[in-house]
Design an enzyme around this catalytic site. Sequence first.
Site, short mmCIF file in Angstrom:
data_model
loop_
_atom_site.label_atom_id
_atom_site.label_comp_id
_atom_site.label_asym_id
_atom_site.label_seq_id
_atom_site.Cartn_x
_atom_site.Cartn_y
_atom_site.Cartn_z
N ASP A 1 -15.13 8.48 -3.17
CA ASP A 1 -14.28 8.67 -4.34
C ASP A 1 -15.17 8.68 -5.57
O ASP A 1 -15.69 7.62 -5.97
CB ASP A 1 -13.24 7.55 -4.43
CG ASP A 1 -12.27 7.77 -5.59
OD1 ASP A 1 -11.70 8.87 -5.68
OD2 ASP A 1 -12.11 6.84 -6.39
N ARG B 1 6.09 5.32 -5.41
CA ARG B 1 4.99 4.42 -5.11
C ARG B 1 4.37 3.96 -6.42
O ARG B 1 3.94 4.77 -7.23
CB ARG B 1 3.93 5.14 -4.25
CG ARG B 1 2.66 4.31 -4.00
CD ARG B 1 1.71 5.07 -3.08
NE ARG B 1 1.25 6.30 -3.67
CZ ARG B 1 0.02 6.50 -4.16
NH1 ARG B 1 -0.87 5.54 -4.15
NH2 ARG B 1 -0.32 7.68 -4.66
N GLU C 1 -6.52 -0.68 -1.51
CA GLU C 1 -7.69 0.19 -1.53
C GLU C 1 -8.86 -0.54 -2.20
O GLU C 1 -8.66 -1.28 -3.15
CB GLU C 1 -7.42 1.47 -2.31
CG GLU C 1 -6.12 2.17 -1.98
CD GLU C 1 -5.78 3.26 -3.00
OE1 GLU C 1 -6.67 3.64 -3.78
OE2 GLU C 1 -4.62 3.70 -3.01
N HIS D 1 -7.32 -1.02 -5.81
CA HIS D 1 -5.98 -0.57 -6.15
C HIS D 1 -4.97 -1.03 -5.11
O HIS D 1 -5.26 -1.07 -3.92
CB HIS D 1 -5.94 0.95 -6.27
CG HIS D 1 -6.81 1.50 -7.35
ND1 HIS D 1 -7.12 2.84 -7.45
CD2 HIS D 1 -7.44 0.89 -8.38
CE1 HIS D 1 -7.91 3.02 -8.51
NE2 HIS D 1 -8.12 1.85 -9.08
N ASN E 1 -0.79 -0.63 -3.75
CA ASN E 1 0.31 0.33 -3.71
C ASN E 1 1.56 -0.36 -3.17
O ASN E 1 1.49 -1.09 -2.17
CB ASN E 1 -0.06 1.51 -2.81
CG ASN E 1 -1.28 2.25 -3.33
OD1 ASN E 1 -1.21 2.96 -4.32
ND2 ASN E 1 -2.41 2.07 -2.66
N SER F 1 -9.29 3.04 1.93
CA SER F 1 -7.85 2.91 1.69
C SER F 1 -7.22 2.41 2.97
O SER F 1 -7.15 3.14 3.96
CB SER F 1 -7.24 4.26 1.29
OG SER F 1 -7.63 4.63 0.00
#
Length: 494
Positions: free
Chosen positions: A87, A231, A7, A147, A149, A94
Amino acid sequence: MSILGLETEYGVFVAGAAVQPDPISLSEAVIRSVEAPGTSFDFADEQPLVDARGSVLPRHIAHPDLLTDEVRHINQMLANGGRSYVDHAHPEWSGPEVSTAREALVWDRAGDRLHREAAERASERTGLTIHLVKNTTDNKGRSYGCHENYLLPREAPFGRIAEQFVGFLASRVVVTGAERVGLGQRGERPGFQTSQRADFFERLVGLETTVNRPMVNTRDEPHADDATHRRLHVITGDANLCQVATLVKMGSAQLALRAIVAGQRLPQPVDPLTAMRAWSRDPSCGVTQPCDDGIERTAVQLQRLWWQAASTQQGRPGAIADAADVLRHWDGILTDLATDPMRCADRVDWVAKLRLLEGLRARHGCGWGDERLTALDLRLADHRSGLFDRLEASGALQTLVDGAEVTDATTAPPPSTRAWLRGTLVGRFSPHVVAANWDRITFDTPRGHRTLHLVSPLDGTRDQWQEGIDRVHEMDGLLAWGDSIGWTTQPTVG
């Protein structure tokens, strides 16, 4: 199971404005200008307050930034499998869930292209010159995220993951850092750092992402079967522009996590927060920090231990398919950092940028507090400047994917995960899709609302569904197809 995601929150500003417009309005202008088939994001499955340590944070004491299920800015799932939205005060991309580090790179760059073009259209529509910046701090005390994941087995104890992973995160700043001019959260002291994010972390473990930032985030929201998966949401990373750095960032972390899950234990910095900041401020890569086995190590030396541990995961179940490529590039970076960091200028963001900054310093005899360096620092991350594009075009940076592949990824989902089925259905039936998120799609049909659940990230790949979906073009075909696989909810009206 190897599932990864990346992201990016983009910085956004208007050039030449005496007073900057409201960043939320700017961000919405950008996201509304993304030209791609899509549908509204479905917030029904959002669980932002569930903590991996076994608790749920009471909503009345949660910081407002954590309440992502209450935010209702523009938010859409796209036909290429990703999510484009506002955001807080940033446009965010994302990328879709993928199964290789290379796919993560491709759809990361596809998101960059979609949003850079959207910013240009938004500029035309508003009459403002909107800049989109791929970095993670404004050097005025604010930091925004890039970010990662990683899907892990639920059976792996979270405490062990958190305890071990901080050493990897602290030391990787010399491999995947994106460079920063300035020291301290406000950049108040002159200096150079390998990482933009290092100064913004204040504790080891926690649920928050925008205040009291932890090195290991504990949000427990797998977007998959939560009985078998967790996650890991990683918030320490910089936003990379170098292709090799992005590949290594994603692949090395996945391999390191697999080593931890397999039971390997590596030496950890005695104080990971201090170590990360110290290593970030050391472009020579020669500074050592004490580890819990009594040995002082440089970041490169600790990363080499992680590389060795990760090498044992190649070919094992759950490892990424392109592990060999990741390990080869990671090895090359570590070898060159240990010899002469400047050898990595074609692969590592902070080294590539340092070379340009040092050139400016040499020409003008300026120190690290000079505003010209800060301005160049910003331009290097500014999509409108095109500086990194020119470096790639000139051959100064190694490339792993070409422009045609990125162009395809702006409209097509990755083939190796459920993102393919979700994106294909959203693209083909967008007028009939009520909403979608990572693991569910709801259609408005003549029989009422029908919802398709995609609980497993590996159930919905192109190989599994291409033949069947190729026959589905009209609503009647969709209904017949849905009936043939069994809709997972009862029809509802309205």
